[in-house]
Scaffold this active site. Structure first.
Site, PDB file in Angstrom:
ATOM      1  N   PHE A  57     -15.451   3.391   7.015  1.00  0.00           N
ATOM      2  CA  PHE A  57     -14.084   3.753   6.633  1.00  0.00           C
ATOM      3  C   PHE A  57     -13.862   3.796   5.125  1.00  0.00           C
ATOM      4  CE2 PHE A  57     -14.110  -0.872   7.571  1.00  0.00           C
ATOM      5  CZ  PHE A  57     -13.657  -1.385   6.360  1.00  0.00           C
ATOM      6  N   TYR A 114     -12.467  -2.364  -3.713  1.00  0.00           N
ATOM      7  CA  TYR A 114     -12.972  -2.483  -2.335  1.00  0.00           C
ATOM      8  C   TYR A 114     -14.497  -2.389  -2.260  1.00  0.00           C
ATOM      9  CZ  TYR A 114      -8.341  -2.374  -0.096  1.00  0.00           C
ATOM     10  OH  TYR A 114      -7.072  -2.674   0.349  1.00  0.00           O
ATOM     11  N   GLU A 156     -10.014 -11.093  -7.314  1.00  0.00           N
ATOM     12  CA  GLU A 156      -9.081  -9.964  -7.232  1.00  0.00           C
ATOM     13  C   GLU A 156      -7.957 -10.096  -8.252  1.00  0.00           C
ATOM     14  OE1 GLU A 156      -9.874  -9.110  -2.448  1.00  0.00           O
ATOM     15  OE2 GLU A 156      -7.875  -9.680  -3.114  1.00  0.00           O
ATOM     16  N   ASN A 208      -2.035   0.058   6.905  1.00  0.00           N
ATOM     17  CA  ASN A 208      -1.509  -1.202   7.434  1.00  0.00           C
ATOM     18  C   ASN A 208      -0.592  -1.931   6.447  1.00  0.00           C
ATOM     19  OD1 ASN A 208      -3.490  -1.989   5.672  1.00  0.00           O
ATOM     20  ND2 ASN A 208      -4.656  -3.201   7.136  1.00  0.00           N
ATOM     21  N   ARG A 252      -1.952 -14.505   4.804  1.00  0.00           N
ATOM     22  CA  ARG A 252      -2.665 -13.846   5.907  1.00  0.00           C
ATOM     23  C   ARG A 252      -1.882 -13.973   7.212  1.00  0.00           C
ATOM     24  NH1 ARG A 252      -7.319 -11.855   4.815  1.00  0.00           N
ATOM     25  NH2 ARG A 252      -8.293 -12.027   6.853  1.00  0.00           N
ATOM     26  N   HIS A 286      -2.350  -5.487   1.686  1.00  0.00           N
ATOM     27  CA  HIS A 286      -3.642  -6.164   1.560  1.00  0.00           C
ATOM     28  C   HIS A 286      -3.377  -7.584   1.102  1.00  0.00           C
ATOM     29  CE1 HIS A 286      -7.716  -7.189   0.243  1.00  0.00           C
ATOM     30  NE2 HIS A 286      -7.133  -7.695  -0.833  1.00  0.00           N
ATOM     31  N   ARG A 311       2.413  -6.419   9.268  1.00  0.00           N
ATOM     32  CA  ARG A 311       1.661  -5.281   9.804  1.00  0.00           C
ATOM     33  C   ARG A 311       2.171  -4.848  11.175  1.00  0.00           C
ATOM     34  NH1 ARG A 311      -4.079  -7.586   7.619  1.00  0.00           N
ATOM     35  NH2 ARG A 311      -4.258  -6.346   5.725  1.00  0.00           N
ATOM     36  N   THR A 366      -5.469  -7.139  10.857  1.00  0.00           N
ATOM     37  CA  THR A 366      -5.702  -5.878  10.137  1.00  0.00           C
ATOM     38  C   THR A 366      -5.055  -4.694  10.843  1.00  0.00           C
ATOM     39  OG1 THR A 366      -7.814  -6.754   9.352  1.00  0.00           O
ATOM     40  CG2 THR A 366      -7.495  -4.382   9.163  1.00  0.00           C
ATOM     41  N   LYS A 415       0.806  -1.220   0.000  1.00  0.00           N
ATOM     42  CA  LYS A 415       0.000   0.000   0.000  1.00  0.00           C
ATOM     43  C   LYS A 415       0.845   1.281   0.000  1.00  0.00           C
ATOM     44  CE  LYS A 415      -3.969  -2.247   2.210  1.00  0.00           C
ATOM     45  NZ  LYS A 415      -4.921  -2.198   3.341  1.00  0.00           N
TER      46      LYS A 415
HETATM   47  P1  CMP Z   1      -7.485  -4.487   3.858  1.00  0.00           P
HETATM   48  O1  CMP Z   1      -7.082  -5.835   4.323  1.00  0.00           O
HETATM   49  O2  CMP Z   1      -6.890  -4.017   2.580  1.00  0.00           O
HETATM   50  O3  CMP Z   1      -9.073  -4.435   3.736  1.00  0.00           O
HETATM   51  C1  CMP Z   1      -9.816  -3.244   3.909  1.00  0.00           C
HETATM   52  C2  CMP Z   1      -8.983  -2.094   4.362  1.00  0.00           C
HETATM   53  O4  CMP Z   1      -9.691  -1.001   4.938  1.00  0.00           O
HETATM   54  C3  CMP Z   1      -8.053  -2.534   5.470  1.00  0.00           C
HETATM   55  O5  CMP Z   1      -7.066  -3.421   4.988  1.00  0.00           O
HETATM   56  C4  CMP Z   1      -7.560  -1.185   5.979  1.00  0.00           C
HETATM   57  O6  CMP Z   1      -6.564  -0.623   5.135  1.00  0.00           O
HETATM   58  C5  CMP Z   1      -8.816  -0.330   5.833  1.00  0.00           C
HETATM   59  N1  CMP Z   1      -9.520  -0.083   7.102  1.00  0.00           N
HETATM   60  C6  CMP Z   1      -9.619   1.114   7.718  1.00  0.00           C
HETATM   61  N2  CMP Z   1     -10.330   1.029   8.828  1.00  0.00           N
HETATM   62  C7  CMP Z   1     -10.710  -0.252   8.965  1.00  0.00           C
HETATM   63  C8  CMP Z   1     -11.477  -0.956   9.953  1.00  0.00           C
HETATM   64  N3  CMP Z   1     -12.010  -0.355  11.020  1.00  0.00           N
HETATM   65  N4  CMP Z   1     -11.646  -2.285   9.757  1.00  0.00           N
HETATM   66  C9  CMP Z   1     -11.129  -2.910   8.684  1.00  0.00           C
HETATM   67  N5  CMP Z   1     -10.391  -2.281   7.727  1.00  0.00           N
HETATM   68  C10 CMP Z   1     -10.180  -0.958   7.869  1.00  0.00           C
END
Ligand code: CMP
Length: 139
Positions: free
Chosen positions: A58, A50, A127, A113, A86, A116, A103, A92, A10
Protein backbone atom coordinates in the site's frame (compact mmCIF):
# COMPACT_ATOMS: atom_id res chain seq x y z
CA UNK A 1 3.74 8.74 32.96
CA UNK A 2 3.39 11.95 31.01
CA UNK A 3 4.34 11.29 27.39
CA UNK A 4 4.29 12.98 24.03
CA UNK A 5 3.06 11.52 20.76
CA UNK A 6 2.78 12.65 17.16
CA UNK A 7 -0.64 12.99 15.57
CA UNK A 8 -1.52 13.74 11.95
CA UNK A 9 -4.96 14.77 10.74
CA UNK A 10 -4.97 13.41 7.20
CA UNK A 11 -6.16 14.86 3.85
CA UNK A 12 -9.54 13.09 3.96
CA UNK A 13 -10.31 15.02 7.16
CA UNK A 14 -8.95 18.45 6.15
CA UNK A 15 -10.94 18.11 2.93
CA UNK A 16 -14.19 17.55 4.85
CA UNK A 17 -13.41 20.43 7.27
CA UNK A 18 -13.59 18.22 10.37
CA UNK A 19 -10.22 18.99 11.99
CA UNK A 20 -11.96 20.68 14.93
CA UNK A 21 -14.22 17.69 15.55
CA UNK A 22 -11.16 15.42 15.60
CA UNK A 23 -9.19 17.72 17.91
CA UNK A 24 -12.19 17.80 20.30
CA UNK A 25 -12.04 14.02 20.59
CA UNK A 26 -8.31 14.17 21.33
CA UNK A 27 -8.83 16.86 23.97
CA UNK A 28 -11.79 15.00 25.50
CA UNK A 29 -9.47 12.00 25.90
CA UNK A 30 -7.15 14.14 28.04
CA UNK A 31 -4.57 14.96 25.39
CA UNK A 32 -3.19 18.48 25.06
CA UNK A 33 -2.04 20.01 21.74
CA UNK A 34 1.42 21.46 22.48
CA UNK A 35 2.51 21.95 18.84
CA UNK A 36 0.51 22.24 15.66
CA UNK A 37 1.00 23.11 12.01
CA UNK A 38 -0.86 22.76 8.74
CA UNK A 39 1.34 21.65 5.84
CA UNK A 40 1.06 20.16 2.37
CA UNK A 41 3.64 17.37 2.07
CA UNK A 42 5.77 16.76 -1.01
CA UNK A 43 6.34 13.12 -2.05
CA UNK A 44 9.69 13.13 -0.26
CA UNK A 45 8.12 14.21 3.04
CA UNK A 46 5.58 11.38 2.91
CA UNK A 47 8.17 8.79 1.82
CA UNK A 48 10.56 9.79 4.61
CA UNK A 49 7.82 9.78 7.25
CA UNK A 50 6.41 6.39 6.22
CA UNK A 51 9.82 4.85 5.43
CA UNK A 52 9.03 1.79 7.66
CA UNK A 53 6.22 0.89 5.24
CA UNK A 54 8.29 1.28 2.05
CA UNK A 55 8.06 -2.41 1.09
CA UNK A 56 4.34 -2.75 1.84
CA UNK A 57 1.92 -3.11 -1.10
CA UNK A 58 0.00 0.00 0.00
CA UNK A 59 3.05 2.30 0.15
CA UNK A 60 2.69 4.01 -3.23
CA UNK A 61 -1.00 4.75 -2.74
CA UNK A 62 -0.29 5.93 0.81
CA UNK A 63 2.29 8.44 -0.45
CA UNK A 64 -0.12 9.71 -3.15
CA UNK A 65 -2.92 10.07 -0.66
CA UNK A 66 -0.83 11.82 2.02
CA UNK A 67 0.32 14.37 -0.60
CA UNK A 68 -3.17 14.90 -2.07
CA UNK A 69 -4.07 17.78 0.26
CA UNK A 70 -3.17 19.63 3.45
CA UNK A 71 -2.58 17.81 6.72
CA UNK A 72 -2.45 19.04 10.32
CA UNK A 73 0.51 17.73 12.33
CA UNK A 74 0.45 17.93 16.12
CA UNK A 75 2.41 16.98 19.17
CA UNK A 76 0.04 15.73 21.87
CA UNK A 77 0.99 15.54 25.52
CA UNK A 78 -0.72 13.69 28.35
CA UNK A 79 -0.78 10.69 30.65
CA UNK A 80 0.31 7.64 28.60
CA UNK A 81 -0.17 9.82 25.50
CA UNK A 82 0.85 7.11 23.00
CA UNK A 83 -1.65 4.53 24.24
CA UNK A 84 -4.33 7.12 25.03
CA UNK A 85 -4.12 8.49 21.49
CA UNK A 86 -4.21 5.01 19.94
CA UNK A 87 -7.30 4.20 21.98
CA UNK A 88 -9.18 7.32 20.88
CA UNK A 89 -8.08 6.80 17.23
CA UNK A 90 -9.33 3.21 17.10
CA UNK A 91 -8.15 0.38 14.84
CA UNK A 92 -6.44 1.20 11.51
CA UNK A 93 -9.51 0.20 9.52
CA UNK A 94 -12.74 2.05 10.36
CA UNK A 95 -14.54 -1.30 9.91
CA UNK A 96 -12.63 -2.74 12.89
CA UNK A 97 -12.57 0.43 15.02
CA UNK A 98 -14.64 0.57 18.19
CA UNK A 99 -17.72 2.75 18.55
CA UNK A 100 -16.88 6.31 19.56
CA UNK A 101 -13.34 6.28 18.16
CA UNK A 102 -12.14 8.84 15.60
CA UNK A 103 -11.63 6.30 12.83
CA UNK A 104 -15.03 4.68 13.44
CA UNK A 105 -16.78 8.05 13.34
CA UNK A 106 -14.82 9.78 10.57
CA UNK A 107 -12.66 7.23 8.72
CA UNK A 108 -13.57 6.42 5.12
CA UNK A 109 -11.56 3.21 4.64
CA UNK A 110 -8.30 1.53 5.78
CA UNK A 111 -6.22 4.10 3.84
CA UNK A 112 -8.35 7.24 4.31
CA UNK A 113 -8.59 6.69 8.05
CA UNK A 114 -8.51 10.39 9.07
CA UNK A 115 -5.62 10.24 11.58
CA UNK A 116 -2.16 8.89 12.23
CA UNK A 117 -0.69 8.36 15.68
CA UNK A 118 2.74 7.11 16.76
CA UNK A 119 2.71 3.42 17.71
CA UNK A 120 5.37 3.55 20.47
CA UNK A 121 7.16 6.07 22.67
CA UNK A 122 10.35 5.42 20.71
CA UNK A 123 8.68 6.09 17.35
CA UNK A 124 6.90 9.13 18.81
CA UNK A 125 10.29 10.68 19.60
CA UNK A 126 11.52 10.00 16.06
CA UNK A 127 8.37 11.32 14.40
CA UNK A 128 8.27 14.45 16.59
CA UNK A 129 11.92 15.20 15.73
CA UNK A 130 11.14 14.67 12.05
CA UNK A 131 8.22 17.11 12.03
CA UNK A 132 8.98 19.85 14.56
CA UNK A 133 11.84 22.05 15.71
CA UNK A 134 12.30 22.16 19.51
CA UNK A 135 11.14 25.79 19.73
CA UNK A 136 7.86 24.94 17.94
CA UNK A 137 6.84 22.68 20.84
CA UNK A 138 5.37 24.67 23.70
CA UNK A 139 4.44 22.35 26.56
P1 CMP B 1 -1.25 4.97 9.64
O1 CMP B 1 -1.58 4.66 11.05
O2 CMP B 1 -0.93 6.38 9.32
O3 CMP B 1 -0.04 4.05 9.17
C1 CMP B 1 0.14 3.63 7.83
C2 CMP B 1 -0.99 4.02 6.94
O4 CMP B 1 -1.08 3.31 5.71
C3 CMP B 1 -2.31 3.72 7.62
O5 CMP B 1 -2.52 4.57 8.73
C4 CMP B 1 -3.27 3.88 6.45
O6 CMP B 1 -3.54 5.25 6.16
C5 CMP B 1 -2.44 3.32 5.30
N1 CMP B 1 -2.83 1.96 4.89
C6 CMP B 1 -3.41 1.63 3.71
N2 CMP B 1 -3.62 0.33 3.62
C7 CMP B 1 -3.18 -0.23 4.77
C8 CMP B 1 -3.14 -1.57 5.26
N3 CMP B 1 -3.59 -2.61 4.55
N4 CMP B 1 -2.62 -1.75 6.50
C9 CMP B 1 -2.16 -0.72 7.22
N5 CMP B 1 -2.18 0.57 6.79
C10 CMP B 1 -2.69 0.82 5.57
Amino acid sequence: ATERTLSIIKPDATERNITGKIISKLEDAGLRVIAQKRVWWKKKDAKDFYEVHKDRPFFKDLVSYMTSGPIVIQVLEGEDAVATNRKVMGATSPVDAEEGTIRKEFGVNIERNSVHGSDSVENAKKEIDMCFAKKEIVG
